[in-house]
Design a protein around this motif. Structure first.
Motif, PDB file in Angstrom:
ATOM      1  N   VAL A 186      25.333 -34.083  26.597  1.00 44.53           N
ATOM      2  CA  VAL A 186      25.805 -33.008  25.725  1.00 44.53           C
ATOM      3  C   VAL A 186      24.802 -32.885  24.585  1.00 44.53           C
ATOM      4  N   ALA A 187      25.000 -31.859  23.771  1.00 43.94           N
ATOM      5  CA  ALA A 187      24.091 -31.663  22.646  1.00 43.94           C
ATOM      6  C   ALA A 187      24.859 -31.074  21.480  1.00 43.94           C
ATOM      7  N   LEU A 188      24.459 -31.473  20.294  1.00 40.22           N
ATOM      8  CA  LEU A 188      24.936 -30.805  19.093  1.00 40.22           C
ATOM      9  C   LEU A 188      24.129 -29.527  18.915  1.00 40.22           C
ATOM     10  N   LEU A 189      24.817 -28.416  18.788  1.00 36.46           N
ATOM     11  CA  LEU A 189      24.170 -27.125  18.603  1.00 36.46           C
ATOM     12  C   LEU A 189      24.466 -26.616  17.201  1.00 36.46           C
ATOM     13  N   ALA A 190      23.429 -26.350  16.445  1.00 35.00           N
ATOM     14  CA  ALA A 190      23.561 -25.732  15.125  1.00 35.00           C
ATOM     15  C   ALA A 190      22.890 -24.375  15.174  1.00 35.00           C
ATOM     16  N   HIS A 191      23.559 -23.359  14.660  1.00 30.54           N
ATOM     17  CA  HIS A 191      22.953 -22.037  14.608  1.00 30.54           C
ATOM     18  C   HIS A 191      23.341 -21.348  13.307  1.00 30.54           C
TER      19      HIS A 191
ATOM     20  N   THR B 286      25.401 -22.345   8.315  1.00 30.46           N
ATOM     21  CA  THR B 286      25.325 -22.750   9.716  1.00 30.46           C
ATOM     22  C   THR B 286      26.702 -23.076  10.272  1.00 30.46           C
ATOM     23  N   ASP B 287      26.792 -22.982  11.588  1.00 28.01           N
ATOM     24  CA  ASP B 287      27.931 -23.485  12.358  1.00 28.01           C
ATOM     25  C   ASP B 287      27.401 -24.522  13.330  1.00 28.01           C
ATOM     26  N   MET B 288      28.285 -25.436  13.710  1.00 32.81           N
ATOM     27  CA  MET B 288      27.854 -26.510  14.599  1.00 32.81           C
ATOM     28  C   MET B 288      28.958 -26.828  15.589  1.00 32.81           C
ATOM     29  N   THR B 289      28.547 -27.174  16.813  1.00 36.54           N
ATOM     30  CA  THR B 289      29.505 -27.529  17.845  1.00 36.54           C
ATOM     31  C   THR B 289      28.814 -28.386  18.885  1.00 36.54           C
ATOM     32  N   TRP B 290      29.616 -28.882  19.831  1.00 35.18           N
ATOM     33  CA  TRP B 290      29.087 -29.566  21.008  1.00 35.18           C
ATOM     34  C   TRP B 290      28.903 -28.536  22.119  1.00 35.18           C
ATOM     35  N   VAL B 291      27.830 -28.670  22.898  1.00 37.26           N
ATOM     36  CA  VAL B 291      27.615 -27.825  24.064  1.00 37.26           C
ATOM     37  C   VAL B 291      27.160 -28.720  25.219  1.00 37.26           C
TER      38      VAL B 291
ATOM     39  N   ALA C 115      19.144 -24.894  16.757  1.00 39.86           N
ATOM     40  CA  ALA C 115      18.512 -26.166  17.089  1.00 39.86           C
ATOM     41  C   ALA C 115      19.506 -27.026  17.848  1.00 39.86           C
ATOM     42  N   PHE C 116      18.977 -27.847  18.747  1.00 40.14           N
ATOM     43  CA  PHE C 116      19.796 -28.743  19.551  1.00 40.14           C
ATOM     44  C   PHE C 116      19.458 -30.195  19.218  1.00 40.14           C
ATOM     45  N   TRP C 117      20.484 -31.049  19.322  1.00 38.00           N
ATOM     46  CA  TRP C 117      20.312 -32.493  19.234  1.00 38.00           C
ATOM     47  C   TRP C 117      20.916 -33.094  20.503  1.00 38.00           C
ATOM     48  N   PRO C 118      20.133 -33.212  21.585  1.00 42.01           N
ATOM     49  CA  PRO C 118      20.699 -33.666  22.867  1.00 42.01           C
ATOM     50  C   PRO C 118      21.019 -35.156  22.853  1.00 42.01           C
ATOM     51  N   LEU C 119      22.068 -35.512  23.571  1.00 42.23           N
ATOM     52  CA  LEU C 119      22.484 -36.902  23.711  1.00 42.23           C
ATOM     53  C   LEU C 119      22.923 -37.134  25.160  1.00 42.23           C
TER      54      LEU C 119
END
Length: 806
Positions: free
Chosen positions: A69-74, A273-278, A83-87
């Motif tokens: 999954v990744a944290l998505l901030a837009h 910004t908003d942030m979620t998991w994708v 931007a993505f923060w993949p995990l």
């Protein structure tokens, strides 16, 4: 010392907080982090990542959360800035999050907030690479300035710290060095803190030599992380553990003043910004997919992290299973021999354990017979992999994403990382809804599916799609959210906006077609109004001819999809009438390139008129007859380029509007000595070139072939080299069998035995009259092929073939 000894924890031998320097997406680092956290039992875990995601950390414990999954901030006002923060499950950060949740320990992200990260690049600031912000901790982008105030050596190139360490250790491959030193360490190998102590010392030496890379963002990020560490120390004492890129560890350990760190953060740009998991995919973790901070083999790393023991044996067994699925003969003996070969290669290369390179070489030699073709399949399916993560429904999402998720569940269209084909029968309600959804998403710029050619059917009731879900589509959905909260509403608003902004008539006609495919009845009135206005004002025949085929294709949807196309029919018929009037003068005095383009327009209009005549008559008269009259004008007008005249003659001949004798007469006039060779060659290309099936026409009508042969042999030598490339382009498009037959006919010559002229028929090899006895001999085989049974057997009553006699 990290607190926790009274709770069974083990003392951290160093001073200050426990800094766990890692390589992102490294299974060895992930295992080491889990072991170190279990030994130290910190009171709080700090993780490199955007602090806005702290509220999302509890979702990592949800049973529906499955990495990768990744944290998505837009940016809220500009969703495309993201931007993505993949995990992955083998990412040290993910392991740290899960450990903290399982042990009721607070976990916080401490990297520079996404509100600043996404603002970089505006107003002339340096643009941060999308998605690699959290990944650069162990690979700086540039080198030059000191991280801790020391006198670093300025450099002008990017330095890969792993490559430097590997070269120092005598390795030519950083991946092999990292596998030998870190990935092949067992879960219980020695002191759990030893790997981090050694890595911190090595990175400290590198930072002293190369500095921070001369990148202001690195310095700012590290300053912010130091401030967050100080705040955690005030709240929890020394019982903190920090999981971050190994490159950052020396800078975080370095003592600086609060004022100095705050000075670096002063005046940073901000954006809401908003942030979620994708969901994320293994393929997007790989460098092969263009993700610059990824890894080469996520599938292999996932395997190393999951298996409890004997990783090589289990891996080669998995490879054998994949090859068996592809019908390759791979037995257990192959697996045993491959394991032995991999171990032998590791010994010869001085490695503690067989790695990916050894297992790959063993698979190539033992299971693939030295071929790289099946090995490429192993690399794609296993070494990289098609794993797609899942996020729980409780994760934050824009309303459009919620509506899409609901529709996907209702239509049973689950997103998948692997590409697959989806065959749709539009006569079925569910398939028709799936088609509308995919077309609406394409109109919104969410390219989940791409149309493909249907196999086995050319009917308008069938569609074929290639589906593949990419993580970036989450950003596209967020961008499309500005158009509406539902897929239907957003697609309608987007279509209306695109119609108003369309520049050319062809753009509007293509949009009208997409609206009909997507079933957007509320958008059609606006699109049709703009289409009618543009069509009335556009006097360019080429534009009209380019727009007509899309409109006529759209008329078919009224049959299968139940769409009302009456307004579209009127516009299409009006376009056709204007083309009939304007085409002959528009074809005069064209150069070669313009003539070729106009010939393609003539082909497109010809294919459209037949269908349009069926739906537009009788209100607009017999369009087909009027079009044939236009073709007759083009065929006989000397000012029209030869390629267009030849194509007009061919279309009239195929439509039965021109007798073969008349076609031969026109060809004879063009191929007479008075016509320049280049013009004659262009006429031939129009008549028998392209995808018109002209080769078979010459095979079946030796009169035309004889005219071409006689003209070609009579072309003067000085002109032959000029017409040869054009003729070669014309005849090289024929299939090999057609070219071979034409060669035989030319070799024998017209009127010779075996030729069409000698037999008295128009087809070589056939007599003038039907031989009934020979025809009756093949009837039993024909009946079997058509499913009608053999002689004496009743035909299949369910067979609906028309025109097949018993």
């Amino acid at each position: 010392m990290v607190a926790g000894a009274e709770e069974g924890g083990r003392a951290w031998p160093g001073e200050g907080p426990l800094l766990l320097g890692v390589r992102h997406h490294g299974p060895g680092s992930a295992r080491a982090v889990r072991a170190a956290l279990g030994a130290a039992r910190p009171r709080v875990v700090l993780i490199e990542g955007p602090p806005e995601a702290d509220a999302l950390i509890p979702l990592a414990a949800d049973e529906d959360m499955r990495p990768p999954v990744a944290l998505l901030a837009h940016a809220v006002d500009e969703p495309g800035r993201s931007a993505f923060w993949p995990l992955a499950e083998f990412s040290p950060e993910w392991v740290a999050i899960r450990w903290a949740l399982e042990h009721d320990v607070p976990a916080h992200f401490i990297d520079l907030p996404a509100t600043h990260t996404l603002a970089w690049g505006r107003d002339g600031e340096e643009e941060p690479p999308q998605g690699d912000e959290p990944e650069e901790g162990d690979k700086p982008e540039e080198e030059g300035a000191a991280a801790n105030g020391g006198g670093a050596v300025p450099v002008d190139v990017r330095v890969d710290p792993l490559a430097v360490l590997a070269e120092t250790a005598g390795y030519d491959d950083p991946e092999r060095w990292w596998e030998d030193v870190v990935e092949h360490r067992g879960p219980g190998d020695g002191d759990p803190f030893a790997p981090f102590t050694a890595l911190e010392e090595a990175m400290g030496a590198l930072r002293e030599t190369y500095g921070s890379g001369g990148h202001d963002r690195d310095l700012v990020r590290e300053a912010y992380m130091r401030l967050q560490m100080r705040d955690a120390q005030r709240r929890f004492g020394d019982g903190i553990a920090v999981v971050c890129g190994a490159w950052h560890v020396p800078a975080l350990r370095h003592r600086t003043t609060v004022a100095a760190d705050k000075a670096l953060l002063k005046g940073l740009p901000k954006v809401k910004t908003d942030m979620t998991w994708v969901p994320w995919t293994y393929r997007r973790l790989s460098r092969r997919s263009g993700y610059g901070a990824g890894i080469d083999s996520p599938g292999w790393y996932g395997h190393l992290f999951r298996v409890p023991d004997r990783p090589v044996e289990r891996w080669l067994t998995k490879v054998a299973g994949l090859l068996r699925q592809e019908d390759r003969l791979v037995s257990s003996a192959h697996v045993i021999e491959a394991v032995r070969l991999a171990g032998t290669l590791a010994t010869m290369r001085g490695r503690p354990l067989a790695g990916l390179s050894e297992t790959t070489d063993a698979v190539r030699a033992v299971m693939c017979d030295g071929s790289d073709v099946p090995l490429a399949l192993v690399h794609d399916r296993l070494v990289v992999g098609d794993v797609l993560g899942e996020v729980p429904a409780a994760a934050p999402a824009v309303p459009l994403q919620r509506d899409l998720d609901r529709i996907q569940r209702r239509l049973r269209l689950k997103p998948e990382a692997a590409e697959r084909e989806l065959e749709l029968d539009l006569r079925k309600d569910t398939d028709a809804e799936r088609s509308r959804l995919l077309h609406r998403l394409r109109l919104l710029g969410v390219a989940w599916g791409e149309p493909a050619a249907s196999r086995g059917s050319t009917g308008t009731f069938r569609e074929t799609w290639r589906l593949r879900w990419e993580p970036e589509l989450a950003v596209r959905i967020a961008e499309a959210g500005v158009w509406g909260t539902t897929v239907l509403g957003a697609a309608t608003a987007k279509a209306e906006s695109d119609a108003v902004a369309a520049r050319g008539l062809a753009d509007v006609t293509a949009l009208a077609e997409r609206c009909l495919l997507a079933d957007l009845p509320d958008a059609l009135p606006t699109v049709m109004r703009i289409l009618a206005d543009r069509a009335a004002l556009d006097a360019d025949v080429a534009h009209l001819a380019q727009a007509l085929p899309a409109l006529v294709r759209s008329l078919r949807y009224g049959d299968v999809r139940g769409t009302d196309t009456a307004a579209l029919t009127e516009i299409a018929a009006g376009l056709a009438e204007r083309i009939f009037v304007g085409l002959p003068p528009a074809c005069a005095a064209l150069d070669t390139d313009a003539a070729d383009e106009m010939r393609r327009h003539v082909d497109a209009v010809h294919g459209s008129v037949g269908l349009l005549d069926d739906v537009a008559a009788p209100a607009h008269g017999d369009l087909r007859v009027r079009w044939h009259a236009v073709l007759g004008v083009l065929a006989r007008r000397d000012t029209v380029p030869g390629v267009i005249r030849g194509r007009a003659v061919r279309l009239l001949l195929d439509g039965g509007e021109l007798a073969q004798d008349e076609a031969a007469r026109l060809m004879g006039l063009v191929l007479s000595p008075g016509t320049p060779p280049a013009d004659a060659a262009a006429w031939i290309e129009g008549f028998v070139g392209g995808g018109s099936g002209g080769g078979m026409l010459l095979v079946h009508d030796e009169r035309l072939l004889g005219l071409v042969d006689a003209w070609l042999t009579g072309v003067p030598a000085e002109a032959f080299t000029d017409v040869l490339p054009l003729l070669r382009r014309t005849f090289s498009a024929y299939e090999a069998g057609v070219r071979r037959t034409l060669g035989e006919l030319v070799r024998r010559g017209p009127g010779q035995p075996g030729s069409a002229a000698a037999t008295g028929s128009g087809i070589p090899g056939f007599a003038a009259d039907l031989d009934g006895a020979r025809a009756d001999a093949v009837m039993p085989v024909v009946r079997l092929l058509l499913g009608l049974g053999s002689i004496g057997v009743e035909p299949d009553t369910d067979n609906d073939l028309v025109g097949v006699a018993r």
